[in-house]
Design a protein around this motif. Structure first.
Motif, PDB file in Angstrom:
ATOM      1  N   GLY A  66      31.980 -57.620 -29.389  1.00  0.00           N
ATOM      2  CA  GLY A  66      30.898 -58.442 -28.850  1.00  0.00           C
ATOM      3  C   GLY A  66      31.398 -59.500 -27.885  1.00  0.00           C
ATOM      4  N   GLY A  67      30.605 -59.730 -26.834  1.00  0.00           N
ATOM      5  CA  GLY A  67      30.921 -60.797 -25.897  1.00  0.00           C
ATOM      6  C   GLY A  67      32.053 -60.464 -24.949  1.00  0.00           C
ATOM      7  N   SER A  68      32.277 -61.381 -24.014  1.00  0.00           N
ATOM      8  CA  SER A  68      33.338 -61.190 -23.021  1.00  0.00           C
ATOM      9  C   SER A  68      34.421 -62.259 -23.131  1.00  0.00           C
ATOM     10  CB  SER A  68      32.733 -61.222 -21.609  1.00  0.00           C
ATOM     11  OG  SER A  68      32.069 -62.463 -21.373  1.00  0.00           O
ATOM     12  N   ILE A  69      34.400 -63.000 -24.239  1.00  0.00           N
ATOM     13  CA  ILE A  69      35.441 -64.007 -24.451  1.00  0.00           C
ATOM     14  C   ILE A  69      36.774 -63.286 -24.618  1.00  0.00           C
ATOM     15  CG2 ILE A  69      36.162 -65.940 -25.898  1.00  0.00           C
ATOM     16  CD1 ILE A  69      33.265 -66.117 -26.883  1.00  0.00           C
ATOM     17  N   PRO A  70      37.842 -63.766 -23.972  1.00  0.00           N
ATOM     18  CA  PRO A  70      39.145 -63.102 -24.130  1.00  0.00           C
ATOM     19  C   PRO A  70      39.511 -62.934 -25.601  1.00  0.00           C
ATOM     20  CG  PRO A  70      39.270 -64.741 -22.384  1.00  0.00           C
ATOM     21  CD  PRO A  70      37.926 -64.896 -23.027  1.00  0.00           C
ATOM     22  N   GLU A  71      39.908 -61.718 -25.945  1.00  0.00           N
ATOM     23  CA  GLU A  71      40.210 -61.408 -27.349  1.00  0.00           C
ATOM     24  C   GLU A  71      41.299 -62.301 -27.900  1.00  0.00           C
ATOM     25  OE1 GLU A  71      42.359 -57.692 -29.284  1.00  0.00           O
ATOM     26  OE2 GLU A  71      40.273 -57.206 -28.792  1.00  0.00           O
ATOM     27  N   ARG A  72      42.292 -62.613 -27.077  1.00  0.00           N
ATOM     28  CA  ARG A  72      43.391 -63.454 -27.547  1.00  0.00           C
ATOM     29  C   ARG A  72      42.895 -64.831 -27.962  1.00  0.00           C
ATOM     30  NH1 ARG A  72      47.306 -61.820 -29.933  1.00  0.00           N
ATOM     31  NH2 ARG A  72      46.612 -63.384 -31.393  1.00  0.00           N
ATOM     32  N   ASP A  73      41.901 -65.374 -27.220  1.00  0.00           N
ATOM     33  CA  ASP A  73      41.349 -66.689 -27.565  1.00  0.00           C
ATOM     34  C   ASP A  73      40.650 -66.628 -28.925  1.00  0.00           C
ATOM     35  OD1 ASP A  73      42.278 -67.489 -25.129  1.00  0.00           O
ATOM     36  OD2 ASP A  73      40.308 -67.627 -24.165  1.00  0.00           O
ATOM     37  N   VAL A  74      39.915 -65.537 -29.172  1.00  0.00           N
ATOM     38  CA  VAL A  74      39.213 -65.390 -30.448  1.00  0.00           C
ATOM     39  C   VAL A  74      40.207 -65.260 -31.595  1.00  0.00           C
ATOM     40  CG1 VAL A  74      37.598 -63.970 -31.770  1.00  0.00           C
ATOM     41  CG2 VAL A  74      37.194 -64.368 -29.333  1.00  0.00           C
ATOM     42  N   LEU A  75      41.228 -64.438 -31.412  1.00  0.00           N
ATOM     43  CA  LEU A  75      42.216 -64.221 -32.468  1.00  0.00           C
ATOM     44  C   LEU A  75      42.986 -65.504 -32.782  1.00  0.00           C
ATOM     45  CD1 LEU A  75      43.652 -60.732 -31.411  1.00  0.00           C
ATOM     46  CD2 LEU A  75      42.030 -61.223 -33.253  1.00  0.00           C
ATOM     47  N   ASP A  76      43.338 -66.246 -31.739  1.00  0.00           N
ATOM     48  CA  ASP A  76      44.068 -67.502 -31.963  1.00  0.00           C
ATOM     49  C   ASP A  76      43.200 -68.495 -32.733  1.00  0.00           C
ATOM     50  OD1 ASP A  76      46.256 -66.483 -30.658  1.00  0.00           O
ATOM     51  OD2 ASP A  76      45.864 -67.514 -28.762  1.00  0.00           O
ATOM     52  N   ALA A  77      41.913 -68.564 -32.374  1.00  0.00           N
ATOM     53  CA  ALA A  77      41.017 -69.504 -33.056  1.00  0.00           C
ATOM     54  C   ALA A  77      40.745 -69.077 -34.493  1.00  0.00           C
ATOM     55  CB  ALA A  77      39.703 -69.623 -32.294  1.00  0.00           C
ATOM     56  N   ALA A  78      40.656 -67.765 -34.735  1.00  0.00           N
ATOM     57  CA  ALA A  78      40.371 -67.267 -36.093  1.00  0.00           C
ATOM     58  C   ALA A  78      41.506 -67.598 -37.049  1.00  0.00           C
ATOM     59  CB  ALA A  78      40.119 -65.768 -36.060  1.00  0.00           C
ATOM     60  N   GLY A  79      42.736 -67.487 -36.586  1.00  0.00           N
ATOM     61  CA  GLY A  79      43.886 -67.878 -37.394  1.00  0.00           C
ATOM     62  C   GLY A  79      44.159 -66.990 -38.586  1.00  0.00           C
ATOM     63  N   VAL A  80      43.828 -65.702 -38.486  1.00  0.00           N
ATOM     64  CA  VAL A  80      44.115 -64.757 -39.572  1.00  0.00           C
ATOM     65  C   VAL A  80      45.447 -64.083 -39.268  1.00  0.00           C
ATOM     66  CG1 VAL A  80      43.322 -62.742 -40.849  1.00  0.00           C
ATOM     67  CG2 VAL A  80      41.652 -64.377 -39.947  1.00  0.00           C
ATOM     68  N   ALA A  93      36.023 -70.265 -43.754  1.00  0.00           N
ATOM     69  CA  ALA A  93      36.965 -71.046 -42.953  1.00  0.00           C
ATOM     70  C   ALA A  93      37.177 -70.402 -41.582  1.00  0.00           C
ATOM     71  CB  ALA A  93      38.299 -71.174 -43.687  1.00  0.00           C
ATOM     72  N   VAL A  94      37.222 -69.080 -41.536  1.00  0.00           N
ATOM     73  CA  VAL A  94      37.369 -68.385 -40.248  1.00  0.00           C
ATOM     74  C   VAL A  94      36.155 -68.666 -39.356  1.00  0.00           C
ATOM     75  CG1 VAL A  94      37.556 -66.133 -39.121  1.00  0.00           C
ATOM     76  CG2 VAL A  94      38.840 -66.578 -41.218  1.00  0.00           C
TER      77      VAL A  94
END
Length: 247
Positions: A66-80, A93-94
């Motif tokens: 979903g969305g066009s946000i860079p995947e790396r930004d999402v993964l870094d923010a999720a912190g899993v 928490a995620v």
């Protein structure tokens, strides 16, 4: 027969030995039965500890959709982190961490056993843009500023808001007006002036102006605009939607 013998004979579960009553009982079961429940509990405890603390059922993949946000930004923010035991992934928490990403409007976190975490991202939808030094910021329907660009995106109106303490209120009110407009009116829009949230006015691509007024009765104002704009004129006043005017 003695009195005590007769009493012993009359009472169930009691047998007599030489006239002395001896209480009987059911024979004891096998010893292993006594250890069955504690053993089962021990096995369950060990399994839980293994799953909770070891990487045997750890995260092997975190997938973003979903969305066009860079995947790396999402993964870094999720912190899993890879290898984190699945039982220790805190979904709440995620979600909280991802909510801090300006472009994320909402996110669903799903655990796909045995080893995958799925992040379903809902991206903010821009309603307009706000000019800033060095570029522009996108604005969504709730007045949240997100994303930066060098040039204004095609098809989006510009939102004007005063500086200082009134800026946030102007951005929120202007964004709410944009979100209330019918799609065909929104497509004709060039700018929304919300420097004074109590006196908003809109400018169309062809130069016509709409006096909107304050944030009251937004839905009524938006509903009458398509019919009102079909009339010839330069200025359309919906500050009082019960008495709209064209001049």
């Amino acid at each position: 027969m003695s009195t005590s013998g007769r009493r012993a004979k009359a009472r169930p579960g009691v047998r007599s030995t030489g006239g002395r009553p001896v209480r009987g009982g059911a024979p004891r079961g096998p010893v292993w039965r006594r250890w069955l429940l504690p053993g089962a509990l021990a096995v369950v405890t060990v399994l839980v500890l293994v799953l909770y603390f070891s990487p045997l059922l750890g995260v092997r993949e975190v997938r973003v959709t979903g969305g066009s946000i860079p995947e790396r930004d999402v993964l870094d923010a999720a912190g899993v982190e890879p290898g984190t035991p699945m039982l220790r992934v805190d979904e709440s928490a995620v979600r909280e961490r991802l909510a801090r990403v300006p472009a994320v409007a909402d996110v669903a976190v799903e655990l796909s056993w045995p080893s995958e975490v799925l992040l379903r991202v809902v991206e903010r939808a821009p309603q307009g843009f706000l000019a800033e030094p060095g570029g522009v910021r996108l604005v969504d329907a709730s007045g949240v500023l997100f994303g930066r660009a060098q040039q204004p995106p095609d098809g989006l109106p510009q939102l004007h808001a005063a500086g200082g303490p009134q800026r946030a209120e102007g951005v929120r009110t202007g964004a709410a007006v944009l979100a209330a407009l019918p799609r065909d009116v929104h497509a004709q829009l060039r700018a929304v002036h919300a420097e004074k949230p109590s006196d908003i006015h809109l400018v169309l691509q062809d130069g016509r102006r709409i006096h909107w007024g304050d944030a009251a009765e937004m839905q009524r104002k938006a509903a009458i605009l398509p019919t009102l704009l079909s009339r010839s004129g330069d200025v359309y006043d919906v500050t009082t939607p019960a008495l709209p005017t064209v001049a």
